[in-house]
Each structure stands twice: as structure tokens, then as C-alpha cells.
Scaffold this active site. Structure first.
Site, PDB file in Angstrom:
ATOM      1  CG  ASN A   1       3.449   7.528  -3.669  1.00  0.00           C
ATOM      2  OD1 ASN A   1       3.043   8.510  -4.282  1.00  0.00           O
ATOM      3  ND2 ASN A   1       2.675   6.481  -3.412  1.00  0.00           N
ATOM      4  NE  ARG A   2       2.330  15.014   2.246  1.00  0.00           N
ATOM      5  CZ  ARG A   2       2.540  16.253   2.657  1.00  0.00           C
ATOM      6  NH1 ARG A   2       3.063  17.147   1.831  1.00  0.00           N
ATOM      7  NH2 ARG A   2       2.248  16.616   3.893  1.00  0.00           N
TER       8      ARG A   2
ATOM      9  N   GLY B   1       2.348   2.468  -2.794  1.00  0.00           N
ATOM     10  CA  GLY B   1       2.309   3.099  -4.108  1.00  0.00           C
ATOM     11  C   GLY B   1       3.328   2.582  -5.100  1.00  0.00           C
TER      12      GLY B   1
ATOM     13  N   PRO C   1       3.581  13.886  -5.149  1.00  0.00           N
ATOM     14  CG  PRO C   1       2.499  15.707  -6.156  1.00  0.00           C
ATOM     15  CD  PRO C   1       3.583  14.687  -6.393  1.00  0.00           C
ATOM     16  CE1 TYR C   2      -3.565  10.777  -0.351  1.00  0.00           C
ATOM     17  CE2 TYR C   2      -4.819  12.750  -0.906  1.00  0.00           C
ATOM     18  CZ  TYR C   2      -4.775  11.426  -0.496  1.00  0.00           C
ATOM     19  OH  TYR C   2      -5.946  10.758  -0.240  1.00  0.00           O
ATOM     20  CB  ILE C   3      -2.205  14.056  -7.098  1.00  0.00           C
ATOM     21  CG1 ILE C   3      -1.488  12.780  -7.555  1.00  0.00           C
ATOM     22  CG2 ILE C   3      -1.233  15.212  -6.987  1.00  0.00           C
ATOM     23  CD1 ILE C   3      -0.793  12.918  -8.887  1.00  0.00           C
TER      24      ILE C   3
ATOM     25  N   GLY D   1       0.779  -1.230   0.000  1.00  0.00           N
ATOM     26  CA  GLY D   1       0.000   0.000   0.000  1.00  0.00           C
ATOM     27  C   GLY D   1       0.810   1.279   0.000  1.00  0.00           C
TER      28      GLY D   1
ATOM     29  CE  LYS E   1       1.371  -6.356  -8.413  1.00  0.00           C
ATOM     30  NZ  LYS E   1       1.856  -5.391  -7.415  1.00  0.00           N
TER      31      LYS E   1
END
Length: 242
Positions: free
Chosen positions: A184-185, A14, A213-215, A12, A37
Site C-alpha cells: 500500500n503506497r 492502511g 497506489p497512492y490515491i 497507519g 474490526k
């Protein structure tokens, strides 16, 4: 060397968004790149009953979010199964009865096919660096076997400094180079975000590739632009072309 591995400091954090960023950034440098993956788990929708009844079917349905993001991140025309060897409903198939169905020979064949077709393959792990891949091997064991360099996705949250340093230390002790790390924020309300980045930068020898950033809905956006260390990206591009 046509492949590299993206690991994360935890689940989790990112990894997929960081993989998307790398794919997008290298594509801007005219690199033909796809994501891979090997093992995906925890689907967004319930699997179909007939899929569950078929022991030979490794797919409940082709709707794992991570695989779909990787598929949508590349400019290459790849199918879901081109870039994924196994998709399971269970969140942790590697430690359930499903683990016996994960054959690394199949994963190896799928990776070899992609590496023979495209300039670069970004291989995304599941969970963390030392997580089981099947009954016998961890992801780390498999990456060492293929001698892949590593990029570390660090989800910036409480405890991430310890997680990041332990992950980098383990990768390096296993003899693999760390090409860089990505911040990764994942928590917009986290205090001391900048200070955490500073500490990590001072403790990790590998270069910081960038800070995402958190986007909102990063899977639909150009996140490659946040990887601002173009000098290291050029180095990675050159290294992988050898």
C-alpha cells in the site's frame, strides 16, 4: 475455515484500505464476505459525555473511520455493531485503564456469529501483529487461538522492509500461514518505490496480492481492482470455503 486476519507492519499503514480491497476483490468472485474490526479506537469526533459516564457502554459513538469503511465495503447489510465489538475514544485503549473492559469472550461471540452467517469474515487487527489486545493477550495470541491464516498489509515507506520481514517471520514462527501480502503506497514522494517492492517480493515467500497506489480518498473507491494476483485470490477463496 471461514476467517482470515489482516495485520499490518505498523499503525497507519492502511490495514483498513487493504481489507476493503480484499473484500471487494472476493465479492467480485461471488464470495459473501464481511469485515470485522474487533477493537477500534481514536474516533473522529469527541464522544458524548453520557457515554463516558456509563462504564458499561463500550461506544462513545458509532463513528470510527475504520469500522465505517469496512461497513461500506461489503455488499451485505450489516450494522456498525455487527462488525465491531469495542470502540474507544482513546487511541491505545489496550494499554490504558480501558484495557480491563476488553473481554475476549465478547469478541469471540461476535466473530462466531459472523462466521456462522457469512461465507467469509475478514478480521482486521489494530496497530501491529504483537500489539496488546487486552490485559493478557496480544492480537497474535488471539489469532493463533482461532488458527486464522494471515494477510499482511505493508505500508510502503522508509523502514518498511525491516517491519515487513519481522512481521512475516513472527507470523510464520507462531505456526500460521501467510496467504499473501499487499503493498500500500502511503507516501507518493518516496524514492525507490519499485525497488522496495522488488526486495520485498524476493524476501517474502508468500505471494504479492497487489499494489495499491497512492490515491485520493481510497475509502470511496474500488481498490479491489488493484489486487491483480487473481490466481492467489482464487486459492484463498477455495481455502476459506473448506
Amino acid at each position: 475455515m471461514r476467517t482470515f486476519f489482516v495485520t499490518g507492519t505498523d499503525t497507519g499503514v492502511g490495514k483498513t484500505i487493504c481489507s476493503r480491497a480484499i473484500i471487494q476483490a472476493l465479492q467480485e468472485m461471488d464470495t459473501q464476505i464481511v469485515g470485522f474490526k474487533p477493537i477500534a479506537s481514536g474516533q473522529d469526533e469527541p464522544v458524548y459525555a453520557d457515554s463516558l459516564d456509563d462504564p458499561k457502554n463500550d461506544y462513545g459513538d458509532e463513528d470510527n473511520r475504520d469500522v465505517l469503511i469496512l461497513q461500506n465495503s461489503t455488499k451485505e447489510n450489516v450494522s456498525y455493531r455487527d462488525i465491531n465489538s469495542y470502540t474507544f475514544l482513546q487511541t491505545v485503549p489496550m494499554i490504558t485503564a480501558e484495557k480491563g473492559r476488553i473481554k475476549l469472550e465478547k469478541v469471540d461471540r461476535d466473530l462466531a456469529r459472523l462466521a456462522a452467517t457469512y461465507d467469509v469474515v475478514a478480521v482486521e487487527g489494530s496497530f501491529g501483529w504483537l500489539s496488546p489486545m487486552n490485559e493478557r493477550f496480544t492480537f497474535a495470541d488471539w489469532v493463533v487461538k482461532h488458527n486464522m491464516p494471515v494477510i499482511v498489509a505493508v505500508g510502503i515507506k522508509e523502514g518498511c522492509i525491516n517491519h515487513a520481514l519481522l512481521t512475516v517471520q513472527s507470523v510464520e514462527k507462531m505456526g500460521l500461514p501467510v496467504l499473501g501480502w499487499i503493498a500500500n503506497r502511503i507516501n507518493p514522494g518516496l524514492s525507490h518505490y519499485a525497488e522496495i517492492i522488488d526486495v520485498l517480493s524476493s524476501k517474502i515467500a508468500a505471494p504479492l496480492l497487489g499494489c495499491i497506489p497512492y490515491i485520493h480518498k481510497p475509502e470511496t473507491q474500488d481498490v479491489g481492482k488493484f489486487l491483480t494476483n487473481t490466481e492467489q485470490l482464487r486459492h484463498i477463496q477455495t481455502l476459506l470455503a473448506k
